[in-house]
Design an enzyme around this catalytic site. Structure first.
Site, PDB file in Angstrom:
ATOM      1  N   HIS A  65       2.866 -63.139  -5.009  1.00  0.00           N
ATOM      2  CA  HIS A  65       2.545 -63.159  -6.335  1.00  0.00           C
ATOM      3  C   HIS A  65       1.938 -64.601  -6.535  1.00  0.00           C
ATOM      4  CE1 HIS A  65       4.115 -62.026 -10.549  1.00  0.00           C
ATOM      5  NE2 HIS A  65       2.771 -62.401 -10.402  1.00  0.00           N
ATOM      6  N   TYR A  90       8.806 -61.032 -13.702  1.00  0.00           N
ATOM      7  CA  TYR A  90       8.378 -60.594 -15.104  1.00  0.00           C
ATOM      8  C   TYR A  90       9.878 -60.384 -15.762  1.00  0.00           C
ATOM      9  CZ  TYR A  90       3.691 -59.396 -13.214  1.00  0.00           C
ATOM     10  OH  TYR A  90       2.692 -59.407 -12.870  1.00  0.00           O
TER      11      TYR A  90
HETATM   12  P1  NAD Z   1      -3.455 -56.817 -20.130  1.00  0.00           P
HETATM   13  O1  NAD Z   1      -4.897 -57.234 -20.090  1.00  0.00           O
HETATM   14  O2  NAD Z   1      -3.253 -55.381 -19.652  1.00  0.00           O
HETATM   15  O3  NAD Z   1      -3.020 -56.790 -21.644  1.00  0.00           O
HETATM   16  C1  NAD Z   1      -1.601 -56.584 -21.806  1.00  0.00           C
HETATM   17  C2  NAD Z   1      -1.372 -56.625 -23.446  1.00  0.00           C
HETATM   18  O4  NAD Z   1      -2.223 -55.886 -24.162  1.00  0.00           O
HETATM   19  C3  NAD Z   1       0.068 -56.286 -23.919  1.00  0.00           C
HETATM   20  O5  NAD Z   1       0.353 -57.152 -25.222  1.00  0.00           O
HETATM   21  C4  NAD Z   1      -0.173 -54.630 -24.270  1.00  0.00           C
HETATM   22  O6  NAD Z   1       0.775 -54.444 -25.240  1.00  0.00           O
HETATM   23  C5  NAD Z   1      -1.508 -54.857 -24.819  1.00  0.00           C
HETATM   24  N1  NAD Z   1      -2.290 -53.625 -24.951  1.00  0.00           N
HETATM   25  C6  NAD Z   1      -2.308 -52.790 -23.850  1.00  0.00           C
HETATM   26  N2  NAD Z   1      -2.926 -51.831 -24.328  1.00  0.00           N
HETATM   27  C7  NAD Z   1      -3.379 -52.090 -25.525  1.00  0.00           C
HETATM   28  C8  NAD Z   1      -4.440 -51.389 -26.343  1.00  0.00           C
HETATM   29  N3  NAD Z   1      -5.001 -50.234 -26.145  1.00  0.00           N
HETATM   30  N4  NAD Z   1      -4.450 -51.900 -27.630  1.00  0.00           N
HETATM   31  C9  NAD Z   1      -4.028 -53.313 -27.963  1.00  0.00           C
HETATM   32  N5  NAD Z   1      -3.371 -53.957 -27.385  1.00  0.00           N
HETATM   33  C10 NAD Z   1      -3.140 -53.262 -26.060  1.00  0.00           C
HETATM   34  O7  NAD Z   1      -2.335 -57.736 -19.518  1.00  0.00           O
HETATM   35  P2  NAD Z   1      -1.347 -57.716 -18.613  1.00  0.00           P
HETATM   36  O8  NAD Z   1      -0.089 -56.622 -19.006  1.00  0.00           O
HETATM   37  O9  NAD Z   1      -0.828 -59.056 -18.122  1.00  0.00           O
HETATM   38  O10 NAD Z   1      -1.948 -57.065 -17.078  1.00  0.00           O
HETATM   39  C11 NAD Z   1      -1.883 -55.890 -16.715  1.00  0.00           C
HETATM   40  C12 NAD Z   1      -0.810 -55.925 -15.450  1.00  0.00           C
HETATM   41  O11 NAD Z   1      -1.108 -56.199 -14.362  1.00  0.00           O
HETATM   42  C13 NAD Z   1       0.450 -56.605 -15.989  1.00  0.00           C
HETATM   43  O12 NAD Z   1       1.327 -55.829 -16.590  1.00  0.00           O
HETATM   44  C14 NAD Z   1       0.896 -56.826 -14.380  1.00  0.00           C
HETATM   45  O13 NAD Z   1       1.718 -55.505 -13.935  1.00  0.00           O
HETATM   46  C15 NAD Z   1      -0.367 -57.108 -13.671  1.00  0.00           C
HETATM   47  N6  NAD Z   1      -0.925 -58.428 -13.478  1.00  0.00           N
HETATM   48  C16 NAD Z   1      -0.604 -59.154 -12.121  1.00  0.00           C
HETATM   49  C17 NAD Z   1      -0.878 -60.428 -12.189  1.00  0.00           C
HETATM   50  C18 NAD Z   1      -0.616 -60.969 -10.897  1.00  0.00           C
HETATM   51  O14 NAD Z   1      -0.098 -60.311  -9.954  1.00  0.00           O
HETATM   52  N7  NAD Z   1      -0.684 -62.425 -10.756  1.00  0.00           N
HETATM   53  C19 NAD Z   1      -1.492 -60.995 -13.135  1.00  0.00           C
HETATM   54  C20 NAD Z   1      -1.556 -60.525 -14.530  1.00  0.00           C
HETATM   55  C21 NAD Z   1      -1.515 -59.083 -14.451  1.00  0.00           C
END
Ligand code: NAD
Length: 316
Positions: free
Chosen positions: A121, A57
């Site tokens: 990852h 990230y």
């Molecule tokens: P997410 O589905 O949580 O969406 C994040 C996006 O939505 C950001 O732009 C955020 O600002 C916005 N958002 C969050 N809350 C909101 C709300 N209430 N209203 C409107 N917009 C909102 O996607 P993500 O961040 O990619 O996934 C969550 C976390 O999971 C990541 O930050 C990461 O830590 C983890 N993750 C890991 C993997 C992996 O290991 N392969 C893949 C995806 C995500």
């Protein structure tokens, strides 16, 4: 306050709603260190004690920003998940040497002396044999050294988890974009994960910004049909003064099985909104109507890596 639960059979407690720090790498737009500091403090005040990051990230930025934001906070008060093996969009290295070095680099950026949960990852981008017979054995040695407390893997195609878990135990897995209004396929795997005594973290209830009124980031892999279905759901919500993201978080938060729901955040307003969304239960008619926009695209995912989905890869 957000509830704490035990992660699988580990001795780690995670918060049922967790802080996804991919946005602290800049993947979802700009923010300041001050935004991040306040977001992290606000999260802790609500009982959001689990933070997920990765060297990938922002190529280390997320770990650095998170480490700075957590500086001075009692180490017992939070749980940090980070990852190894993925370093850029197309840069992967799950070799034993690289993942050992990666842990030291993460600890230095995070300013910590141990990582609570380390995940390989996006393992679908390397061969299952490498992950099972090289990466995980090397990481088990690191666990013995005390630098890491628990081990797991993350990735998109659900078949990858079976391929690994049929061969070797894990403490936890992280699945993303499969516990959402438009794709609930993770729920079907829960009996398998329970049988394997694995802790499950469900990430991205907004499917990486897809289920939002602002729309997904440019790099989002969703197909045009899926984007179309989201637009119709957004339109329906806007006409009724509802918020699709709030509904999506509330719904995913109530799914049985996963220990924690991981949502991406990088400012205090989003933390407040997400706690409020998790605590609000919508009436079944609203949920039914909003989910119906995804009937024709339910569980429509996108390709990721080389192991194939949904069938587990065959090992020799
Ligand atoms: P997410 O589905 O949580 O969406 C994040 C996006 O939505 C950001 O732009 C955020 O600002 C916005 N958002 C969050 N809350 C909101 C709300 N209430 N209203 C409107 N917009 C909102 O996607 P993500 O961040 O990619 O996934 C969550 C976390 O999971 C990541 O930050 C990461 O830590 C983890 N993750 C890991 C993997 C992996 O290991 N392969 C893949 C995806 C995500």
């Amino acid at each position: 306050m957000i509830e704490q639960v035990r992660l699988g059979e580990t001795d780690l407690n995670v918060s049922k709603l967790s802080f996804g720090a991919a946005p602290l790498g800049g993947a979802y737009g700009d923010f300041t260190q001050r935004d991040a500091d306040t977001a992290v403090r606000t999260a802790l005040d609500y009982g959001i004690t689990t933070f997920d990051t990765s060297p990938y990230y922002g190529k280390g930025r997320s770990e650095e920003v998170l480490g700075q934001a957590l500086k001075g906070i009692n180490r017992e008060a939070f749980t940090v998940i980070t990852k190894c093996g993925r370093y850029d969009v197309a840069s992967f290295d799950f070799s034993a040497d690289r993942v050992r070095r990666s842990i030291d680099e993460s600890l230095s950026r995070l300013k910590l002396d141990h990582i609570d949960l380390l995940l390989c990852h996006d393992i679908e981008f390397d061969d299952p044999e490498t992950i099972i017979f090289e990466t995980l054995p090397a990481l088990r040695e690191v666990v013995k050294s005390g630098k890491v407390r628990a081990l797991g893997v993350s990735g998109l195609p659900l078949g990858i988890f079976r391929t690994v878990l049929d061969e070797t135990p894990l403490d936890a897995i992280l699945s993303y974009s499969h516990a959402c209004l438009n794709d609930d396929s993770l729920t079907e795997m829960m009996p398998y994960f329970d049988a394997k005594k694995v802790g499950v973290i469900a990430a991205s209830p907004l499917s990486m910004g897809l289920l939002t009124h602002a729309g997904p980031p440019d790099w989002h892999p969703a197909t045009p049909e899926l984007r179309d279905a989201v637009s119709r759901a957004v339109h329906y919500c806007e006409e009724r003064d509802l918020d699709l993201s709030d509904i999506a978080i509330s719904w995913s938060y109530r799914l049985n099985g996963p220990a924690s729901l991981l949502v991406g955040m990088n400012n205090p307003a989003t933390v407040h909104a997400n706690v409020k969304a998790a605590q609000r239960e919508y009436d079944p008619e609203t949920i039914h109507k909003v989910r119906s926009f995804f009937d024709n695209v339910q569980r429509l995912s996108w390709p990721s890596g080389r192991w194939g989905d949904p069938e587990p890869a065959k090992l020799p």
